[in-house]
Write a protein that holds these residues in place. Structure first.
Motif, PDB file in Angstrom:
ATOM      1  N   ASP A 156       1.333  -1.349   0.016  1.00 51.12           N
ATOM      2  CA  ASP A 156       0.071   0.043  -0.324  1.00 51.12           C
ATOM      3  C   ASP A 156       0.368   1.193  -0.078  1.00 51.12           C
ATOM      4  O   ASP A 156       0.107   2.601   0.006  1.00 51.12           O
ATOM      5  CB  ASP A 156      -0.840   0.053   1.481  1.00 51.12           C
ATOM      6  CG  ASP A 156      -1.739  -1.449   1.368  1.00 51.12           C
ATOM      7  OD1 ASP A 156      -2.092  -2.216   0.601  1.00 51.12           O
ATOM      8  OD2 ASP A 156      -2.008  -1.279   2.403  1.00 51.12           O
ATOM      9  N   THR A 157       2.119   1.130   1.149  1.00 52.66           N
ATOM     10  CA  THR A 157       3.243   2.120   0.898  1.00 52.66           C
ATOM     11  C   THR A 157       3.310   2.775  -0.505  1.00 52.66           C
ATOM     12  O   THR A 157       4.102   3.496  -0.899  1.00 52.66           O
ATOM     13  CB  THR A 157       3.975   1.886   1.751  1.00 52.66           C
ATOM     14  OG1 THR A 157       4.747   1.189   1.308  1.00 52.66           O
ATOM     15  CG2 THR A 157       3.530   1.378   2.989  1.00 52.66           C
ATOM     16  N   PHE A 158       3.168   1.802  -1.472  1.00 55.06           N
ATOM     17  CA  PHE A 158       4.475   2.299  -2.567  1.00 55.06           C
ATOM     18  C   PHE A 158       4.097   3.030  -3.407  1.00 55.06           C
ATOM     19  O   PHE A 158       4.769   3.905  -4.044  1.00 55.06           O
ATOM     20  CB  PHE A 158       4.721   0.734  -4.028  1.00 55.06           C
ATOM     21  CG  PHE A 158       5.339   0.785  -4.382  1.00 55.06           C
ATOM     22  CD1 PHE A 158       6.556   0.239  -4.284  1.00 55.06           C
ATOM     23  CD2 PHE A 158       5.357   1.760  -5.585  1.00 55.06           C
ATOM     24  CE1 PHE A 158       7.641   0.787  -5.291  1.00 55.06           C
ATOM     25  CE2 PHE A 158       6.565   1.407  -6.688  1.00 55.06           C
ATOM     26  CZ  PHE A 158       7.519   1.137  -6.438  1.00 55.06           C
ATOM     27  N   ASP A 159       2.606   3.393  -3.878  1.00 53.73           N
ATOM     28  CA  ASP A 159       2.405   4.295  -4.712  1.00 53.73           C
ATOM     29  C   ASP A 159       1.225   5.416  -3.652  1.00 53.73           C
ATOM     30  O   ASP A 159      -0.056   6.627  -3.925  1.00 53.73           O
ATOM     31  CB  ASP A 159       1.109   4.337  -4.980  1.00 53.73           C
ATOM     32  CG  ASP A 159       1.939   3.552  -6.527  1.00 53.73           C
ATOM     33  OD1 ASP A 159       2.783   4.138  -6.636  1.00 53.73           O
ATOM     34  OD2 ASP A 159       1.917   2.499  -7.220  1.00 53.73           O
TER      35      ASP A 159
ATOM     36  N   ARG B  95      15.381  -7.221  -9.701  1.00 52.60           N
ATOM     37  CA  ARG B  95      13.733  -6.847  -9.928  1.00 52.60           C
ATOM     38  C   ARG B  95      13.503  -5.793  -9.287  1.00 52.60           C
ATOM     39  O   ARG B  95      13.822  -4.987  -9.719  1.00 52.60           O
ATOM     40  CB  ARG B  95      13.396  -8.182  -9.762  1.00 52.60           C
ATOM     41  CG  ARG B  95      12.151  -7.174 -10.265  1.00 52.60           C
ATOM     42  CD  ARG B  95      12.208  -6.913 -11.557  1.00 52.60           C
ATOM     43  NE  ARG B  95      10.426  -6.228 -12.009  1.00 52.60           N
ATOM     44  CZ  ARG B  95       9.992  -5.421 -12.821  1.00 52.60           C
ATOM     45  NH1 ARG B  95      11.186  -5.354 -13.400  1.00 52.60           N
ATOM     46  NH2 ARG B  95       9.274  -4.591 -13.422  1.00 52.60           N
ATOM     47  N   ALA B  96      14.691  -6.028  -8.289  1.00 51.17           N
ATOM     48  CA  ALA B  96      13.432  -4.734  -6.629  1.00 51.17           C
ATOM     49  C   ALA B  96      14.637  -3.506  -7.358  1.00 51.17           C
ATOM     50  O   ALA B  96      14.850  -1.986  -7.687  1.00 51.17           O
ATOM     51  CB  ALA B  96      13.906  -5.057  -5.319  1.00 51.17           C
ATOM     52  N   LYS B  97      15.855  -3.663  -8.338  1.00 51.71           N
ATOM     53  CA  LYS B  97      16.776  -2.527  -8.685  1.00 51.71           C
ATOM     54  C   LYS B  97      16.227  -2.097  -9.561  1.00 51.71           C
ATOM     55  O   LYS B  97      16.380  -0.778  -9.765  1.00 51.71           O
ATOM     56  CB  LYS B  97      17.933  -3.028  -8.409  1.00 51.71           C
ATOM     57  CG  LYS B  97      19.046  -3.446  -7.074  1.00 51.71           C
ATOM     58  CD  LYS B  97      20.321  -3.959  -6.922  1.00 51.71           C
ATOM     59  CE  LYS B  97      20.684  -3.666  -5.515  1.00 51.71           C
ATOM     60  NZ  LYS B  97      22.626  -4.957  -5.399  1.00 51.71           N
ATOM     61  N   GLU B  98      16.044  -2.638 -10.431  1.00 53.54           N
ATOM     62  CA  GLU B  98      15.624  -2.806 -11.801  1.00 53.54           C
ATOM     63  C   GLU B  98      14.092  -1.045 -11.874  1.00 53.54           C
ATOM     64  O   GLU B  98      14.311  -0.220 -12.051  1.00 53.54           O
ATOM     65  CB  GLU B  98      14.902  -3.685 -12.931  1.00 53.54           C
ATOM     66  CG  GLU B  98      15.663  -4.117 -12.917  1.00 53.54           C
ATOM     67  CD  GLU B  98      15.538  -5.865 -14.587  1.00 53.54           C
ATOM     68  OE1 GLU B  98      15.829  -6.183 -14.551  1.00 53.54           O
ATOM     69  OE2 GLU B  98      14.434  -5.920 -13.820  1.00 53.54           O
ATOM     70  N   ILE B  99      13.309  -2.084 -10.452  1.00 52.40           N
ATOM     71  CA  ILE B  99      12.419  -0.492 -10.289  1.00 52.40           C
ATOM     72  C   ILE B  99      12.343   0.627  -9.162  1.00 52.40           C
ATOM     73  O   ILE B  99      12.216   1.347  -9.689  1.00 52.40           O
ATOM     74  CB  ILE B  99      11.198  -1.938  -9.008  1.00 52.40           C
ATOM     75  CG1 ILE B  99      10.450  -2.781  -9.716  1.00 52.40           C
ATOM     76  CG2 ILE B  99      10.194  -0.724  -8.812  1.00 52.40           C
ATOM     77  CD1 ILE B  99       9.786  -3.536  -8.789  1.00 52.40           C
TER      78      ILE B  99
ATOM     79  N   HIS C  76      11.866   4.701 -10.361  1.00 48.69           N
ATOM     80  CA  HIS C  76      11.676   5.436  -9.221  1.00 48.69           C
ATOM     81  C   HIS C  76      12.962   5.704  -8.362  1.00 48.69           C
ATOM     82  O   HIS C  76      13.154   6.075  -7.117  1.00 48.69           O
ATOM     83  CB  HIS C  76      10.690   5.026  -9.187  1.00 48.69           C
ATOM     84  CG  HIS C  76       9.413   4.238  -9.287  1.00 48.69           C
ATOM     85  ND1 HIS C  76       8.108   5.152  -9.882  1.00 48.69           N
ATOM     86  CD2 HIS C  76       9.006   2.965  -9.751  1.00 48.69           C
ATOM     87  CE1 HIS C  76       7.170   4.305 -10.412  1.00 48.69           C
ATOM     88  NE2 HIS C  76       8.044   3.163  -9.865  1.00 48.69           N
ATOM     89  N   PRO C  77      13.655   6.395  -9.062  1.00 47.60           N
ATOM     90  CA  PRO C  77      15.353   6.455  -8.051  1.00 47.60           C
ATOM     91  C   PRO C  77      14.519   7.750  -6.963  1.00 47.60           C
ATOM     92  O   PRO C  77      15.426   7.905  -5.583  1.00 47.60           O
ATOM     93  CB  PRO C  77      15.734   7.801  -8.938  1.00 47.60           C
ATOM     94  CG  PRO C  77      14.666   8.293 -10.400  1.00 47.60           C
ATOM     95  CD  PRO C  77      13.992   7.387 -10.288  1.00 47.60           C
TER      96      PRO C  77
END
Length: 303
Positions: free
Chosen positions: A59-62, A104-108, A112-113
């Motif tokens: 939920d926190t991501f966006d 994969r998380a590093k790609e994400i 979203h830097p």
């Protein structure tokens, strides 16, 4: 040494291979609108899928309204599952799946830097081997979740409602109803709420019932229940919009849900909240919830 397994994404037509890891996981892959299929990985050994891992946006991501807060944590929830009945987890395979999720998380993160992104893993406090594994892999403790239970053999208290406020079951079976709910949840939790896809997904949970408070057509708050196990249901997603808080609505939402579960023959209801949420803990204990345990959120920061 050559590995005897490969880590890869799920391929088209392989959905049935997920079912041995649980029917819900298969449905998640097929139907959850928030699952990016690049975020699910299989461990394949001798042409057999032996484990699966995936990341989901928390939920926190966006969350809204936190873009200027550099310390605000945006979680990616991780899960690794071995085949049902496989009690001996292969740590080499587990490492490889976790490594794939970190990559994969590093790609994400690259997309979203400016976001502070953390992979989160939930563990029970008595599961020391699991905690030890993740701590060795560089995770640290980010949050403690307090779990409460309510014994439904007890008398459930009653509280007065503000004039004109009604609580009733509310079916979120259309976009308008879900948007109404979503906006109220955002307002209640400082911009943190289930996504519209997660909200729609949860309506398919077994024995899902939403108890919502209204003043006329205005949506004021909610408590949801769903089945966890035989005789055991959740009482979660407890919220009231800010302008209607401290008027007894949250108490009534919870007690309405508890009465419903008791009438359904349930024996235990549980809920969880963050260990720092003093107001929620006071509310739950005053109603009659008792401590049932703790869960840890272990996190791995993606730099």
């Amino acid at each position: 040494m050559i590995k005897e397994f490969v880590i890869r994404n799920v391929r088209d037509g392989e959905e049935e291979k997920l079912e041995k890891f649980g029917f819900v996981l298969k449905m998640l892959y097929l139907y959850h609108g928030d699952l990016d299929k690049r975020n699910m990985f299989l461990a394949v050994k001798d042409e057999e899928v032996v484990a699966v891992a995936h990341l989901m946006l928390h939920d926190t991501f966006d969350a809204e309204g936190h873009d200027e807060d550099q310390g605000f944590v945006r979680y990616l929830i991780s899960e690794i599952k071995f085949a049902d009945g496989d009690e001996d987890e292969d740590e080499e395979i587990k490492d490889a799946l976790l490594d794939a999720m970190i990559v994969r998380a590093k790609e994400i993160k690259a997309q979203h830097p400016d976001k502070r992104i953390v992979i989160a893993q939930y563990t029970d406090t008595d599961d020391l081997p699991e905690q030890n594994y993740y701590l060795k892999r560089g995770f640290t403790v980010y949050d403690t979740i307090v779990v409460f239970k309510y014994d439904l053999s007890r008398v459930i208290p009653q509280y007065p409602l503000p004039e004109g406020v009604q609580i009733r079951p509310y079916v979120l079976d259309n976009n308008e109803a879900r948007e109404q709910y979503h906006q109220a949840e955002l307002a209640s939790f400082d911009g943190v709420a289930w996504s519209m896809n997660q909200l729609a997904w949860m309506q398919g949970a077994e024995e899902m019932t939403n108890f919502c408070a209204f003043s006329g057509d205005q949506f004021l708050g909610n408590t949801s229940t769903w089945r966890i196990a035989e005789g055991h249901s959740a009482t979660e997603n407890v919220f009231v919009i800010p302008e209607w808080q401290k008027q007894g609505i949250a108490r009534n939402l919870l007690c309405t849900a508890l009465e419903y579960l008791k009438d359904q023959g349930k024996t235990i209801a549980t809920l969880g909240t963050y260990g720092t949420n003093k107001k929620a803990i006071r509310l739950y204990t005053q109603i009659g919830y008792e401590l049932d345990g703790f869960r840890l959120t272990l996190g791995y920061a993606i730099d």
